[in-house]
Design a protein around this motif. Structure first.
Motif, PDB file in Angstrom:
ATOM      1  N   ASP A   9       0.817  -1.212   0.000  1.00  0.00           N
ATOM      2  CA  ASP A   9       0.000   0.000   0.000  1.00  0.00           C
ATOM      3  C   ASP A   9       0.851   1.262   0.000  1.00  0.00           C
ATOM      4  OD1 ASP A   9       0.811  -0.463   2.666  1.00  0.00           O
ATOM      5  OD2 ASP A   9      -1.087   0.208   3.524  1.00  0.00           O
ATOM      6  N   LYS A  10       1.949   1.227   0.724  1.00  0.00           N
ATOM      7  CA  LYS A  10       2.852   2.379   0.769  1.00  0.00           C
ATOM      8  C   LYS A  10       3.493   2.607  -0.604  1.00  0.00           C
ATOM      9  CE  LYS A  10       6.267   4.163   4.000  1.00  0.00           C
ATOM     10  NZ  LYS A  10       7.090   3.821   5.161  1.00  0.00           N
ATOM     11  N   TRP A  11       3.926   1.521  -1.256  1.00  0.00           N
ATOM     12  CA  TRP A  11       4.546   1.654  -2.571  1.00  0.00           C
ATOM     13  C   TRP A  11       3.539   2.176  -3.597  1.00  0.00           C
ATOM     14  CZ3 TRP A  11       4.036  -0.001  -7.554  1.00  0.00           C
ATOM     15  CH2 TRP A  11       5.110   0.319  -8.399  1.00  0.00           C
ATOM     16  N   LEU A  12       2.322   1.658  -3.585  1.00  0.00           N
ATOM     17  CA  LEU A  12       1.290   2.120  -4.521  1.00  0.00           C
ATOM     18  C   LEU A  12       1.014   3.609  -4.335  1.00  0.00           C
ATOM     19  CD1 LEU A  12      -1.240  -0.837  -4.296  1.00  0.00           C
ATOM     20  CD2 LEU A  12       0.129  -0.216  -6.306  1.00  0.00           C
ATOM     21  N   LEU A  69      11.971   1.794  -4.310  1.00  0.00           N
ATOM     22  CA  LEU A  69      11.004   1.705  -3.227  1.00  0.00           C
ATOM     23  C   LEU A  69      10.523   3.066  -2.735  1.00  0.00           C
ATOM     24  CD1 LEU A  69      12.480  -1.280  -1.209  1.00  0.00           C
ATOM     25  CD2 LEU A  69      10.725  -1.281  -2.995  1.00  0.00           C
ATOM     26  N   GLY A  70      11.267   4.086  -2.941  1.00  0.00           N
ATOM     27  CA  GLY A  70      10.822   5.420  -2.555  1.00  0.00           C
ATOM     28  C   GLY A  70      10.881   5.655  -1.065  1.00  0.00           C
ATOM     29  N   GLU A  71      10.966   6.927  -0.710  1.00  0.00           N
ATOM     30  CA  GLU A  71      11.013   7.329   0.694  1.00  0.00           C
ATOM     31  C   GLU A  71       9.906   8.305   1.035  1.00  0.00           C
ATOM     32  OE1 GLU A  71      14.918   8.688   1.735  1.00  0.00           O
ATOM     33  OE2 GLU A  71      15.859   7.020   0.689  1.00  0.00           O
ATOM     34  N   ARG A  72       9.219   8.813   0.015  1.00  0.00           N
ATOM     35  CA  ARG A  72       8.145   9.775   0.244  1.00  0.00           C
ATOM     36  C   ARG A  72       7.240   9.811  -0.980  1.00  0.00           C
ATOM     37  NH1 ARG A  72       8.935  15.402  -1.688  1.00  0.00           N
ATOM     38  NH2 ARG A  72      10.411  15.271  -3.391  1.00  0.00           N
ATOM     39  N   ARG A  73       6.093  10.427  -0.835  1.00  0.00           N
ATOM     40  CA  ARG A  73       5.205  10.645  -1.979  1.00  0.00           C
ATOM     41  C   ARG A  73       5.583  11.993  -2.579  1.00  0.00           C
ATOM     42  NH1 ARG A  73       0.101   9.316  -4.243  1.00  0.00           N
ATOM     43  NH2 ARG A  73      -1.029  11.153  -4.955  1.00  0.00           N
ATOM     44  N   GLY A  74       6.323  11.962  -3.646  1.00  0.00           N
ATOM     45  CA  GLY A  74       6.787  13.175  -4.285  1.00  0.00           C
ATOM     46  C   GLY A  74       5.953  13.519  -5.502  1.00  0.00           C
ATOM     47  N   PRO A  75       6.436  14.449  -6.312  1.00  0.00           N
ATOM     48  CA  PRO A  75       5.729  14.823  -7.532  1.00  0.00           C
ATOM     49  C   PRO A  75       5.728  13.669  -8.535  1.00  0.00           C
ATOM     50  CG  PRO A  75       7.854  15.928  -7.403  1.00  0.00           C
ATOM     51  CD  PRO A  75       7.657  15.207  -6.104  1.00  0.00           C
ATOM     52  N   ALA A  76       4.839  13.754  -9.514  1.00  0.00           N
ATOM     53  CA  ALA A  76       4.671  12.675 -10.485  1.00  0.00           C
ATOM     54  C   ALA A  76       5.975  12.254 -11.173  1.00  0.00           C
ATOM     55  CB  ALA A  76       3.615  13.061 -11.520  1.00  0.00           C
ATOM     56  N   PRO A  77       6.844  13.197 -11.611  1.00  0.00           N
ATOM     57  CA  PRO A  77       8.086  12.756 -12.251  1.00  0.00           C
ATOM     58  C   PRO A  77       8.965  11.922 -11.311  1.00  0.00           C
ATOM     59  CG  PRO A  77       7.682  15.064 -12.753  1.00  0.00           C
ATOM     60  CD  PRO A  77       6.677  14.656 -11.702  1.00  0.00           C
ATOM     61  N   ALA A  79       7.752  10.045  -8.798  1.00  0.00           N
ATOM     62  CA  ALA A  79       7.036   8.782  -8.627  1.00  0.00           C
ATOM     63  C   ALA A  79       7.276   7.861  -9.818  1.00  0.00           C
ATOM     64  CB  ALA A  79       5.542   9.040  -8.457  1.00  0.00           C
ATOM     65  N   ARG A  80       7.369   8.439 -11.006  1.00  0.00           N
ATOM     66  CA  ARG A  80       7.556   7.654 -12.237  1.00  0.00           C
ATOM     67  C   ARG A  80       8.882   6.895 -12.228  1.00  0.00           C
ATOM     68  NH1 ARG A  80       8.157   4.681 -15.579  1.00  0.00           N
ATOM     69  NH2 ARG A  80       7.574   4.719 -17.758  1.00  0.00           N
ATOM     70  N   LEU A  81       9.846   7.337 -11.430  1.00  0.00           N
ATOM     71  CA  LEU A  81      11.143   6.665 -11.339  1.00  0.00           C
ATOM     72  C   LEU A  81      11.077   5.380 -10.515  1.00  0.00           C
ATOM     73  CD1 LEU A  81      13.417   9.781 -10.744  1.00  0.00           C
ATOM     74  CD2 LEU A  81      13.028   8.550 -12.898  1.00  0.00           C
ATOM     75  N   LEU A  82       9.950   5.140  -9.858  1.00  0.00           N
ATOM     76  CA  LEU A  82       9.818   3.950  -9.015  1.00  0.00           C
ATOM     77  C   LEU A  82       9.442   2.692  -9.788  1.00  0.00           C
ATOM     78  CD1 LEU A  82       7.950   5.445  -5.923  1.00  0.00           C
ATOM     79  CD2 LEU A  82      10.408   5.060  -6.230  1.00  0.00           C
ATOM     80  N   TYR A  83       9.102   2.830 -11.081  1.00  0.00           N
ATOM     81  CA  TYR A  83       8.672   1.652 -11.852  1.00  0.00           C
ATOM     82  C   TYR A  83       8.945   1.817 -13.342  1.00  0.00           C
ATOM     83  CZ  TYR A  83       4.620   4.646 -12.718  1.00  0.00           C
ATOM     84  OH  TYR A  83       3.811   5.693 -13.072  1.00  0.00           O
ATOM     85  N   ASP A  84       8.989   0.659 -14.011  1.00  0.00           N
ATOM     86  CA  ASP A  84       9.062   0.602 -15.473  1.00  0.00           C
ATOM     87  C   ASP A  84       7.729   0.079 -15.974  1.00  0.00           C
ATOM     88  OD1 ASP A  84      11.762   1.410 -15.869  1.00  0.00           O
ATOM     89  OD2 ASP A  84      12.438  -0.581 -15.278  1.00  0.00           O
ATOM     90  N   ASP A  85       7.142   0.749 -16.929  1.00  0.00           N
ATOM     91  CA  ASP A  85       5.874   0.324 -17.510  1.00  0.00           C
ATOM     92  C   ASP A  85       6.143  -0.861 -18.432  1.00  0.00           C
ATOM     93  OD1 ASP A  85       3.328   0.140 -18.549  1.00  0.00           O
ATOM     94  OD2 ASP A  85       3.494   1.954 -19.760  1.00  0.00           O
ATOM     95  N   LEU A  86       5.510  -1.994 -18.177  1.00  0.00           N
ATOM     96  CA  LEU A  86       5.743  -3.192 -18.980  1.00  0.00           C
ATOM     97  C   LEU A  86       4.886  -3.239 -20.234  1.00  0.00           C
ATOM     98  CD1 LEU A  86       6.062  -5.874 -16.164  1.00  0.00           C
ATOM     99  CD2 LEU A  86       7.866  -4.655 -17.375  1.00  0.00           C
TER     100      LEU A  86
END
Length: 97
Positions: A9-12, A69-77, A79-86
């Motif tokens: 839930d935190k990652w999402l 994994l991230g450390e905070r809920r930041g701006p969209a750009p 957040a986008r670094l936390l995953y690769d779109d498959l």
């Protein structure tokens, strides 16, 4: 939980798949999230780098590979670094149309 894992839930929430952490938890509890192909009904399930997370949202089904994994809920750009779109779908860097 090990440091190389993070609650689903935190990652999402950090990755901006949900507006609030409680909504992210509901996505998992209601069966809309899979981790490595297995339904993740527990929002406390740990995800790690390399895991594949699939979110069945009302407007699209998104499959992504966890990149960070991230450390905070930041701006969209950020957040986008936390995953690769498959799928190359709605989360790709190119605007639709």
């Amino acid at each position: 939980m090990r440091e190389d894992r993070q609650r689903l839930d935190k990652w999402l929430w950090f990755a901006r798949f949900a507006r609030t952490r409680s909504l992210a938890a509901r996505l998992a509890e209601d069966g809309f999230v899979r981790v490595n192909g297995t339904r993740a009904e527990n929002p406390a399930k740990g995800v790690g780098i390399g895991d594949v997370v699939t979110v069945a949202a009302p407007h699209a089904t998104l499959a992504v590979r966890v990149r960070g994994l991230g450390e905070r809920r930041g701006p969209a750009p950020e957040a986008r670094l936390l995953y690769d779109d498959l799928a190359g779908g709605p989360t790709s860097d190119k605007p639709p149309g």
